[in-house]
Design an enzyme around this catalytic site. Structure first.
Site, mmCIF file in Angstrom:
data_model
loop_
_atom_site.group_PDB
_atom_site.id
_atom_site.type_symbol
_atom_site.label_atom_id
_atom_site.label_comp_id
_atom_site.label_asym_id
_atom_site.label_seq_id
_atom_site.Cartn_x
_atom_site.Cartn_y
_atom_site.Cartn_z
ATOM 1 N N THR A 81 0.865 -1.185 0.000
ATOM 2 C CA THR A 81 0.000 0.000 0.000
ATOM 3 C C THR A 81 0.901 1.234 0.000
ATOM 4 O O THR A 81 1.922 1.274 0.690
ATOM 5 C CB THR A 81 -0.936 0.034 1.224
ATOM 6 O OG1 THR A 81 -0.170 -0.085 2.422
ATOM 7 C CG2 THR A 81 -1.960 -1.085 1.173
ATOM 8 N N ALA A 82 0.508 2.219 -0.762
ATOM 9 C CA ALA A 82 1.347 3.401 -0.981
ATOM 10 C C ALA A 82 1.399 4.294 0.262
ATOM 11 O O ALA A 82 0.506 4.269 1.101
ATOM 12 C CB ALA A 82 0.800 4.191 -2.172
ATOM 13 N N SER A 109 5.075 -1.030 -1.900
ATOM 14 C CA SER A 109 4.539 -0.293 -3.048
ATOM 15 C C SER A 109 5.646 0.475 -3.767
ATOM 16 O O SER A 109 6.559 1.006 -3.136
ATOM 17 C CB SER A 109 3.475 0.690 -2.559
ATOM 18 O OG SER A 109 3.145 1.608 -3.589
ATOM 19 N N TYR A 133 4.408 -0.545 -10.637
ATOM 20 C CA TYR A 133 3.619 0.091 -11.682
ATOM 21 C C TYR A 133 4.612 0.303 -12.810
ATOM 22 O O TYR A 133 5.607 1.011 -12.624
ATOM 23 C CB TYR A 133 3.084 1.436 -11.214
ATOM 24 C CG TYR A 133 1.930 1.369 -10.237
ATOM 25 C CD1 TYR A 133 0.702 0.856 -10.641
ATOM 26 C CD2 TYR A 133 2.053 1.833 -8.938
ATOM 27 C CE1 TYR A 133 -0.370 0.801 -9.759
ATOM 28 C CE2 TYR A 133 0.979 1.795 -8.048
ATOM 29 C CZ TYR A 133 -0.230 1.275 -8.475
ATOM 30 O OH TYR A 133 -1.282 1.233 -7.603
ATOM 31 N N THR A 159 1.222 -4.679 -10.992
ATOM 32 C CA THR A 159 -0.195 -4.340 -10.816
ATOM 33 C C THR A 159 -0.818 -4.114 -12.181
ATOM 34 O O THR A 159 -0.360 -3.269 -12.954
ATOM 35 C CB THR A 159 -0.329 -3.100 -9.918
ATOM 36 O OG1 THR A 159 0.220 -3.448 -8.644
ATOM 37 C CG2 THR A 159 -1.784 -2.693 -9.735
ATOM 38 N N ARG A 168 -12.012 7.827 -7.036
ATOM 39 C CA ARG A 168 -12.195 7.859 -5.584
ATOM 40 C C ARG A 168 -12.616 9.278 -5.205
ATOM 41 O O ARG A 168 -11.817 10.212 -5.234
ATOM 42 C CB ARG A 168 -10.892 7.465 -4.898
ATOM 43 C CG ARG A 168 -10.428 6.083 -5.372
ATOM 44 C CD ARG A 168 -9.005 5.812 -5.052
ATOM 45 N NE ARG A 168 -8.465 4.767 -5.911
ATOM 46 C CZ ARG A 168 -7.171 4.551 -6.096
ATOM 47 N NH1 ARG A 168 -6.285 5.290 -5.463
ATOM 48 N NH2 ARG A 168 -6.761 3.592 -6.903
ATOM 49 N N LYS A 273 -0.662 -8.884 -10.360
ATOM 50 C CA LYS A 273 -1.575 -8.568 -9.252
ATOM 51 C C LYS A 273 -2.749 -7.783 -9.815
ATOM 52 O O LYS A 273 -2.562 -6.699 -10.381
ATOM 53 C CB LYS A 273 -0.837 -7.741 -8.207
ATOM 54 C CG LYS A 273 -1.713 -7.154 -7.107
ATOM 55 C CD LYS A 273 -0.869 -6.374 -6.105
ATOM 56 C CE LYS A 273 -1.690 -5.805 -4.974
ATOM 57 N NZ LYS A 273 -2.495 -4.639 -5.362
ATOM 58 N N SER A 295 -7.124 -9.898 -7.338
ATOM 59 C CA SER A 295 -7.255 -8.646 -6.592
ATOM 60 C C SER A 295 -8.088 -7.663 -7.390
ATOM 61 O O SER A 295 -8.080 -7.687 -8.635
ATOM 62 C CB SER A 295 -5.853 -8.052 -6.351
ATOM 63 O OG SER A 295 -5.928 -6.775 -5.754
ATOM 64 N N HIS A 297 -7.753 -4.449 -6.153
ATOM 65 C CA HIS A 297 -7.108 -3.268 -5.601
ATOM 66 C C HIS A 297 -7.862 -2.771 -4.361
ATOM 67 O O HIS A 297 -7.973 -1.563 -4.132
ATOM 68 C CB HIS A 297 -7.063 -2.167 -6.667
ATOM 69 C CG HIS A 297 -5.811 -1.336 -6.663
ATOM 70 N ND1 HIS A 297 -4.892 -1.378 -7.654
ATOM 71 C CD2 HIS A 297 -5.342 -0.435 -5.767
ATOM 72 C CE1 HIS A 297 -3.908 -0.513 -7.404
ATOM 73 N NE2 HIS A 297 -4.159 0.062 -6.244
ATOM 74 N N VAL A 331 -9.973 -9.162 3.738
ATOM 75 C CA VAL A 331 -9.593 -10.123 4.786
ATOM 76 C C VAL A 331 -9.447 -9.372 6.111
ATOM 77 O O VAL A 331 -8.609 -8.484 6.242
ATOM 78 C CB VAL A 331 -8.271 -10.838 4.418
ATOM 79 C CG1 VAL A 331 -7.780 -11.703 5.572
ATOM 80 C CG2 VAL A 331 -8.475 -11.669 3.161
ATOM 81 N N ARG A 332 -10.287 -9.718 7.054
ATOM 82 C CA ARG A 332 -10.307 -8.997 8.334
ATOM 83 C C ARG A 332 -10.270 -9.932 9.540
ATOM 84 O O ARG A 332 -10.382 -9.481 10.675
ATOM 85 C CB ARG A 332 -11.575 -8.121 8.429
ATOM 86 C CG ARG A 332 -11.731 -7.121 7.300
ATOM 87 C CD ARG A 332 -10.682 -6.002 7.374
ATOM 88 N NE ARG A 332 -10.860 -5.034 6.307
ATOM 89 C CZ ARG A 332 -10.172 -5.048 5.155
ATOM 90 N NH1 ARG A 332 -9.258 -5.987 4.917
ATOM 91 N NH2 ARG A 332 -10.382 -4.123 4.242
ATOM 92 N N ARG A 352 -5.446 -2.899 4.172
ATOM 93 C CA ARG A 352 -5.781 -1.845 5.128
ATOM 94 C C ARG A 352 -5.494 -2.177 6.589
ATOM 95 O O ARG A 352 -5.045 -1.291 7.337
ATOM 96 C CB ARG A 352 -7.247 -1.423 4.945
ATOM 97 C CG ARG A 352 -7.504 -0.717 3.612
ATOM 98 C CD ARG A 352 -8.958 -0.327 3.482
ATOM 99 N NE ARG A 352 -9.269 0.299 2.200
ATOM 100 C CZ ARG A 352 -9.496 -0.364 1.065
ATOM 101 N NH1 ARG A 352 -9.432 -1.696 1.042
ATOM 102 N NH2 ARG A 352 -9.786 0.288 -0.051
#
Ligand code: FNR
Length: 405
Positions: A81-82, A109, A133, A159, A168, A273, A295, A297, A331-332, A352
């Protein structure tokens, strides 16, 4: 000796929420458009129930798997993650330390706020992979890949779900901007979203009461909408490497990109990915990738796409065991890892929750995240009557019908 304030990833999310500024919280947590795919990535796990087996000796459980030539303590890794320094000053370095201590692979990332060399140093012998990327300006990518090779990265994860940036809305509304003290470290000298121009401030300021302040670098916002598909004619990026201008690359294709990357990246493994269909899984195999990550993303790209757990079975079927299949998104809990493996995934990546750990308590928070998921997964295996990861199969799962039975 658990942290009694935080016994679940859901609690970690809440604790992190209180500690992040609005821009960071929105950037980390949101999905594309109305966020339905983001939500479904999670709720898809609720459609399955576990069929536990009993009276099996479960006194010894082995949760470890081999991946990227190394032993991983549990079948999950931290997804790339960035910009992790938005969550905590130590950013990616804290994540790397926590992963090393837990024996969990870390994905870094391309748009990290720490250099890949510094992250590798914190990782020691622990396996690292670099998310890529591929830029239209190939020279930048070649340099990055060479550095990863030299630093000892095991694989690159290309990716493939980002020909353009997903929409977003909070990011757009907040006019997301990396704070000036942070850098997109792998391309230092190319501040994200900004260009620096020399400008006289022309005011008397407190530090220089005797006159004008010295020339200052004033940061001026670049067009932060550059990566979105807004219907205007697209121009190939030039100039400073920023997330919004360079991460999306609509020119990539199987034929042009994968054989080229395999050659440039060897001996590192090349994974894709962002595959979400059986058809693309077959193309990936045809182009000799070393593995596939199912994925979307984290629901940040094509909203309305299938939840990754729902896309997983068709990919697993198409691949037929020829290359490893991993999955990420939603996935939590340790039982989610178990369910993904029962549906045929070899490994799971978690995005996350690690960011929430970082925001909560830096390295300690990431360690907590890893521990919660590892412990939950181990307990799930024990209570389901499985002692080895490779024995987790379809027979341990049942899908509820539409009425929830
Ligand atoms: C991401 N993800 C991501 N993926 C990638 O290939 N390169 C990147 O730079 C990023 N950056 C990024 C930032 C943030 C804030 C998030 C939340 C996600 C996607 C990531 O690797 C992974 O696919 C998802 O995060 C998995 O979903 P969960 O676990 O977050 O639900």
């Amino acid at each position: 000796n658990y942290d009694l304030n935080c016994l679940t990833i859901a609690e970690l999310e809440k604790l992190a929420r209180e500690r992040m500024d609005k821009q960071t919280r929105d950037y980390y947590n949101e999905g594309a458009d109305d966020g339905s795919t983001l939500k479904e990535n999670q709720s898809a796990y609720g459609k399955y129930r576990i069929r536990p087996r009993v009276l099996r000796d479960v006194s010894v459980i082995d949760t470890s798997v081999n991946i990227f030539g190394q032993r991983n303590s549990s079948p999950f890794g931290i997804a790339p993650t960035a910009m992790q320094r938005l969550a905590h000053d130590d950013g990616e370095l804290a994540t790397a330390r926590a992963c090393r201590k837990a024996g969990i692979v870390m994905g870094l990332s391309s748009f990290a706020t720490s250099t890949l060399e510094d992250v590798k140093e914190e990782s020691g012998e622990n396996a690292n992979v670099l998310q890529l990327y591929l830029f239209e300006e190939k020279n930048h990518s070649i340099k990055l890949i060479e550095r990863a090779k030299k630093a000892g990265y095991k694989a690159v994860l290309l990716t493939v779900d980002t020909p353009y940036l997903g929409r977003r809305n909070l990011e757009i509304r907040n006019q997301f901007k990396l704070p000036s003290h942070l850098k997109i470290a792998n391309f230092a000298g190319n501040p994200d979203d900004e260009e620096e121009i020399e400008q006289e401030k022309g005011e008397i300021d407190a530090e220089h009461p005797m006159g004008h302040s010295p020339p200052q670098k004033i940061r001026k916002r670049r067009n932060s909408n550059a990566g979105w598909h807004d219907g205007e004619k697209r121009v190939a990026p030039t100039g400073p490497i920023t997330f919004h201008t360079h991460a999306p690359n609509p020119t990539l294709s199987w034929e042009e990109s994968i054989p080229w990357l395999k050659e440039v990246a060897a001996p590192m493994e090349v994974w894709v990915k962002g595959v979400a269909t059986g058809e693309d899984a077959l193309l990936a195999i045809h182009h000799n990738v070393d593995g596939i990550v199912v994925s979307n993303h984290g629901g940040r790209q094509l909203n309305g796409a299938l939840a990754t757990l729902d896309a997983l079975p068709e990919v697993v079927e198409a691949v037929g065991g020829r290359v490893p299949v991993h999955v990420d998104g939603g996935v939590r809990h340790g039982t989610d890892i178990f369910k993904a493996l029962a549906l045929g995934a070899d490994f799971v990546w978690v995005g996350r929750p690690a960011l929430w750990g970082l925001a909560y308590k830096g390295e300690e928070g990431v360690a907590l995240c890893l521990r919660l998921l590892s412990d939950e997964f181990r307990l799930c295996m024990s209570l389901a009557g499985v002692t080895r990861v490779k024995d987790i199969g379809k027979e341990y799962l049942v899908k509820l019908n539409r009425d929830g039975f």
